[in-house]
Scaffold this motif. Structure first.
Motif, PDB file in Angstrom:
ATOM      1  N   MET A   1     -53.817  58.982 -41.474  1.00 24.23           N
ATOM      2  CA  MET A   1     -53.396  57.624 -41.249  1.00 24.23           C
ATOM      3  C   MET A   1     -52.204  57.632 -40.285  1.00 24.23           C
ATOM      4  O   MET A   1     -51.326  58.475 -40.368  1.00 24.23           O
ATOM      5  N   ALA A   2     -52.181  56.679 -39.381  1.00 17.21           N
ATOM      6  CA  ALA A   2     -51.133  56.583 -38.373  1.00 17.21           C
ATOM      7  C   ALA A   2     -49.917  55.827 -38.918  1.00 17.21           C
ATOM      8  O   ALA A   2     -50.008  55.118 -39.921  1.00 17.21           O
ATOM      9  N   ASP A   3     -48.798  55.980 -38.239  1.00 15.74           N
ATOM     10  CA  ASP A   3     -47.567  55.269 -38.588  1.00 15.74           C
ATOM     11  C   ASP A   3     -47.408  54.059 -37.683  1.00 15.74           C
ATOM     12  O   ASP A   3     -47.528  54.164 -36.454  1.00 15.74           O
ATOM     13  N   PHE A   4     -47.108  52.897 -38.272  1.00 13.18           N
ATOM     14  CA  PHE A   4     -46.907  51.654 -37.526  1.00 13.18           C
ATOM     15  C   PHE A   4     -45.695  51.769 -36.609  1.00 13.18           C
ATOM     16  O   PHE A   4     -44.664  52.322 -36.989  1.00 13.18           O
ATOM     17  N   LEU A   5     -45.823  51.236 -35.359  1.00 16.18           N
ATOM     18  CA  LEU A   5     -44.720  51.238 -34.403  1.00 16.18           C
ATOM     19  C   LEU A   5     -44.182  49.836 -34.147  1.00 16.18           C
ATOM     20  O   LEU A   5     -43.015  49.560 -34.369  1.00 16.18           O
ATOM     21  N   ILE A   6     -45.040  48.927 -33.631  1.00 20.90           N
ATOM     22  CA  ILE A   6     -44.583  47.614 -33.182  1.00 20.90           C
ATOM     23  C   ILE A   6     -45.789  46.683 -33.055  1.00 20.90           C
ATOM     24  O   ILE A   6     -46.923  47.138 -32.893  1.00 20.90           O
ATOM     25  N   THR A   7     -45.546  45.389 -33.109  1.00 21.05           N
ATOM     26  CA  THR A   7     -46.569  44.389 -32.821  1.00 21.05           C
ATOM     27  C   THR A   7     -46.213  43.739 -31.494  1.00 21.05           C
ATOM     28  O   THR A   7     -45.059  43.352 -31.280  1.00 21.05           O
ATOM     29  N   ILE A   8     -47.194  43.670 -30.586  1.00 21.74           N
ATOM     30  CA  ILE A   8     -46.978  43.004 -29.299  1.00 21.74           C
ATOM     31  C   ILE A   8     -47.919  41.815 -29.203  1.00 21.74           C
ATOM     32  O   ILE A   8     -48.944  41.764 -29.874  1.00 21.74           O
ATOM     33  N   GLN A   9     -47.561  40.842 -28.369  1.00 22.03           N
ATOM     34  CA  GLN A   9     -48.398  39.673 -28.170  1.00 22.03           C
ATOM     35  C   GLN A   9     -48.901  39.665 -26.736  1.00 22.03           C
ATOM     36  O   GLN A   9     -48.130  39.848 -25.793  1.00 22.03           O
ATOM     37  N   TYR A  15     -51.345  42.383 -31.252  1.00 23.01           N
ATOM     38  CA  TYR A  15     -51.884  43.722 -31.456  1.00 23.01           C
ATOM     39  C   TYR A  15     -50.813  44.599 -32.093  1.00 23.01           C
ATOM     40  O   TYR A  15     -49.645  44.548 -31.713  1.00 23.01           O
ATOM     41  N   ASN A  16     -51.226  45.392 -33.059  1.00 19.89           N
ATOM     42  CA  ASN A  16     -50.348  46.354 -33.703  1.00 19.89           C
ATOM     43  C   ASN A  16     -50.515  47.698 -33.017  1.00 19.89           C
ATOM     44  O   ASN A  16     -51.634  48.132 -32.769  1.00 19.89           O
ATOM     45  N   LEU A  17     -49.398  48.351 -32.701  1.00 25.62           N
ATOM     46  CA  LEU A  17     -49.431  49.694 -32.141  1.00 25.62           C
ATOM     47  C   LEU A  17     -48.967  50.662 -33.218  1.00 25.62           C
ATOM     48  O   LEU A  17     -48.011  50.388 -33.946  1.00 25.62           O
ATOM     49  N   SER A  18     -49.670  51.770 -33.334  1.00 21.86           N
ATOM     50  CA  SER A  18     -49.315  52.815 -34.290  1.00 21.86           C
ATOM     51  C   SER A  18     -49.530  54.162 -33.620  1.00 21.86           C
ATOM     52  O   SER A  18     -50.082  54.238 -32.523  1.00 21.86           O
ATOM     53  N   SER A  27     -54.650  47.806 -32.602  1.00 23.96           N
ATOM     54  CA  SER A  27     -55.588  47.055 -33.428  1.00 23.96           C
ATOM     55  C   SER A  27     -55.038  45.655 -33.653  1.00 23.96           C
ATOM     56  O   SER A  27     -53.827  45.476 -33.800  1.00 23.96           O
ATOM     57  N   SER A  28     -55.920  44.666 -33.699  1.00 22.90           N
ATOM     58  CA  SER A  28     -55.485  43.308 -34.017  1.00 22.90           C
ATOM     59  C   SER A  28     -55.486  43.069 -35.520  1.00 22.90           C
ATOM     60  O   SER A  28     -54.931  42.087 -35.990  1.00 22.90           O
ATOM     61  N   SER A  29     -56.072  43.991 -36.297  1.00 27.96           N
ATOM     62  CA  SER A  29     -56.157  43.778 -37.747  1.00 27.96           C
ATOM     63  C   SER A  29     -55.444  44.845 -38.574  1.00 27.96           C
ATOM     64  O   SER A  29     -54.985  44.556 -39.674  1.00 27.96           O
TER      65      SER A  29
END
Length: 67
Positions: A1-9, A15-18, A27-29
């Motif tokens: 499983m990846a670690d969450f970094l940031i959400t960008i618009q 979109y969530n970046l991990s 991923s958007s979800s």
């Protein structure tokens, strides 16, 4: 499983970046995985491109020219 970094618009979508190691996902979800974001790595606690330049949200959201 990846670690969450940031959400960008991008436009009206978010979109969530991990990351897992140097591999970056978007991923958007999901906040902990998704599709590999090609041309971007997570290194030294920052997002970088293939030339080792630090990236910001705007650069990630730009349309890339086709090769």
């Amino acid at each position: 499983m990846a670690d969450f970094l940031i959400t960008i618009q991008v436009g009206n979508k978010k979109y969530n970046l991990s990351h897992s190691g140097e591999t970056v996902y978007y991923s958007s979800s999901s906040k902990t995985g998704g599709t590999t974001l090609k041309g971007v790595k997570f290194k030294n606690n920052q997002l970088i491109d293939s030339d080792n330049n630090a990236l910001n949200n705007f650069q990630i959201a730009q349309k890339l020219p086709s090769n």
